[in-house]
Design an enzyme around this catalytic site. Structure first.
Site, mmCIF file in Angstrom:
data_model
loop_
_atom_site.group_PDB
_atom_site.id
_atom_site.type_symbol
_atom_site.label_atom_id
_atom_site.label_comp_id
_atom_site.label_asym_id
_atom_site.label_seq_id
_atom_site.Cartn_x
_atom_site.Cartn_y
_atom_site.Cartn_z
ATOM 1 N N ARG A 139 10.966 -12.755 -0.849
ATOM 2 C CA ARG A 139 11.142 -11.918 0.340
ATOM 3 C C ARG A 139 12.038 -12.592 1.378
ATOM 4 O O ARG A 139 12.857 -11.925 2.023
ATOM 5 C CB ARG A 139 9.782 -11.588 0.950
ATOM 6 C CG ARG A 139 9.032 -10.591 0.087
ATOM 7 C CD ARG A 139 7.585 -10.469 0.492
ATOM 8 N NE ARG A 139 6.976 -9.316 -0.172
ATOM 9 C CZ ARG A 139 5.676 -9.108 -0.249
ATOM 10 N NH1 ARG A 139 4.832 -9.973 0.292
ATOM 11 N NH2 ARG A 139 5.213 -8.046 -0.864
ATOM 12 N N LYS A 178 -3.978 3.763 -14.267
ATOM 13 C CA LYS A 178 -4.676 5.024 -14.012
ATOM 14 C C LYS A 178 -3.777 6.142 -13.547
ATOM 15 O O LYS A 178 -2.875 5.931 -12.730
ATOM 16 C CB LYS A 178 -5.726 4.794 -12.920
ATOM 17 C CG LYS A 178 -6.897 3.979 -13.376
ATOM 18 C CD LYS A 178 -7.840 3.827 -12.209
ATOM 19 C CE LYS A 178 -9.186 3.279 -12.642
ATOM 20 N NZ LYS A 178 -10.083 3.212 -11.480
ATOM 21 N N GLY A 183 4.044 -0.575 -2.423
ATOM 22 C CA GLY A 183 3.620 0.705 -1.859
ATOM 23 C C GLY A 183 4.792 1.576 -1.434
ATOM 24 O O GLY A 183 4.792 2.787 -1.666
#
Ligand code: ADP
Ligand code: MG
Length: 399
Positions: free
Chosen positions: A38, A199, A380
């Site tokens: 980062r 999932k 995200g």
């Protein structure tokens, strides 16, 4: 897409104060960073602003202090690692606004860097409180957002500041937005999407959006089990969300209407126990899974068929591993298809963009992370972008 300003649009910034939102939330162990990716991503923007003579004030968060000062979550902990990456000294400033910041600006020379303390120490950050954003903005002449990974949050430092100062995308942000646009915004067809992972429930919105966007939707990982089960396949002990049968069928119907082919595996790798190289491991047709077996990877025939699909495509967007890749040999399908995608990219026939925490790890494991067109490390934010959402921090740069 090109409607945001970049560093190319900056005039003379010598002596001006740049408030630069960067992602310095480095993973740490025993007081030093275990991964400085980062900080490396932020370096080109920071160096460019320094060379132009700006006084650069880095705005960053570190950990989750929930709006309170936390002695273990000061950005001063990453200062040393960031200095090493930048090859440059940084002045730590233990506030984000007020006289201490003003004093620091007085001390910084043109081209110097200051690091403000953890912006999430103040509740106004995550609340996007106007007064808090005003207080920070008061110190800057312009704002640069180089932190795509936090731009899915409408926080003061990602969104509020952009409305208060002339706002620019940093170089890493610019590269990310261009790559994502080339993959889904304005891609060259035909487009394939690989969606894998554990999932379905965590990626419903991704699947819903993609079926309307891509020609081929390749489903792997644990979520393939849910789709297979919805089609009446007995998946034994596999990870499977049986309560999502209707949802899975609705997604497949939507795909049908949109002209999107959904690819499910016809062979799979199964085992009776989830362990490295279990003796019970075998490859079988999806209709031959025994009740005490679980599907842990898609099979070699499926991988071959999917490689052929990718060969017909010009664009690929990938999120989620095809199998339980952390445990050998259930990494085989992911590694093989990743290598195919990488080779096609290197040949110039495919634009490939991938993202997601485990996906990045899987591509690194396959040794092809640098051979994709672009690999996003924004977890995200990348997923929200794959859901077709406009990220607040990005939207604010456009206005
Ligand atoms: P990302 O972080 O890239 O978005 P996810 O977090 O959605 O990806 O999914 C990654 C996880 O899915 C991995 O830990 C992997 O082991 C797991 N997984 C993939 N296939 C299976 C499977 N068939 N059974 C159980 N877990 C699986
Ligand atoms: Mg994950």
């Amino acid at each position: 897409m090109t409607s945001f300003k970049t560093l190319d649009d900056l005039g003379d910034v010598a002596g001006k104060v740049a408030l630069v939102r960067v992602d310095l939330n480095l993973p740490m162990q025993d007081g030093s960073a275990t991964d400085v990716t980062r900080a490396e991503a932020a370096k080109p923007t920071v160096m460019e602003l320094c060379e132009k003579g700006a006084k650069v004030l880095l705005v960053a968060h570190f950990g989750r202090p929930n709006g309170q000062r936390h002695s273990t979550m000061s950005t001063s902990f990453v200062q040393g690692d960031v200095e090493e990456v930048f090859g440059s000294e940084i002045m730590f400033v233990p506030e984000v606004s007020g006289p201490v910041v003003e004093q620091a600006i007085g001390i910084l020379r043109n081209g110097d860097i200051g690091l403000l303390d953890n912006v999430r120490f103040w509740p106004g950050e995550e609340a996007n409180d106007p007064a808090f954003a005003d207080a920070i903005a008061a110190h800057g002449d312009f704002y640069v957002n180089d932190a795509f990974s936090v731009s899915h949050r409408a926080h003061a430092s990602t969104e509020g500041l952009a409305h208060r100062l002339p706002a620019y995308a940093g170089r890493a942000m610019e590269a990310e937005l261009k790559a994502l646009d080339a993959a889904l915004g304005n891609p060259e067809p035909p487009v394939a999407a690989v969606v894998g992972g554990a999932k379905v429930s965590t990626k419903l919105d991704v699947l819903q959006h993609l079926v309307g966007q891509v020609r081929h939707l390749i489903i792997g990982g644990g979520m393939a089990n849910t789709f297979l089960a919805a089609r009446g396949v007995d998946v034994g002990k596999s990870l499977c969300e049986h309560d999502l049968t209707d949802t899975a069928n609705a997604i497949m119907d939507k795909a049908d209407h949109a002209g999107c082919t959904v690819h499910l595996p016809y062979d799979v790798v199964v085992a009776k126990e989830f362990a490295p190289d279990p003796p019970s491991r075998r490859v079988c047709n999806v209709h031959e899974v025994a009740e005490d077996e679980m599907i842990l990877d898609i099979g070699p025939q499926a991988v071959e068929a999917l490689a052929d699909v990718l060969k017909t495509c010009r664009t690929l967007v990938w999120n989620g591993p095809l199998g339980a890749f952390e445990t050998s040999p259930f990494d085989e399908a992911t590694v093989a298809l990743a290598r195919t995608a990488a080779a096609l990219t290197q040949d110039g026939s495919l634009t490939s963009v991938a993202g997601g925490g485990d996906t990045v790890a899987a591509l690194a494991h396959a040794g092809v992370k640098d051979d994709f067109t672009f690999v996003s490390t924004a977890g995200g934010a990348f997923l929200e972008w794959m859901e077709g959402r406009e990220l607040p921090g990005v939207a604010a740069l456009r206005s």
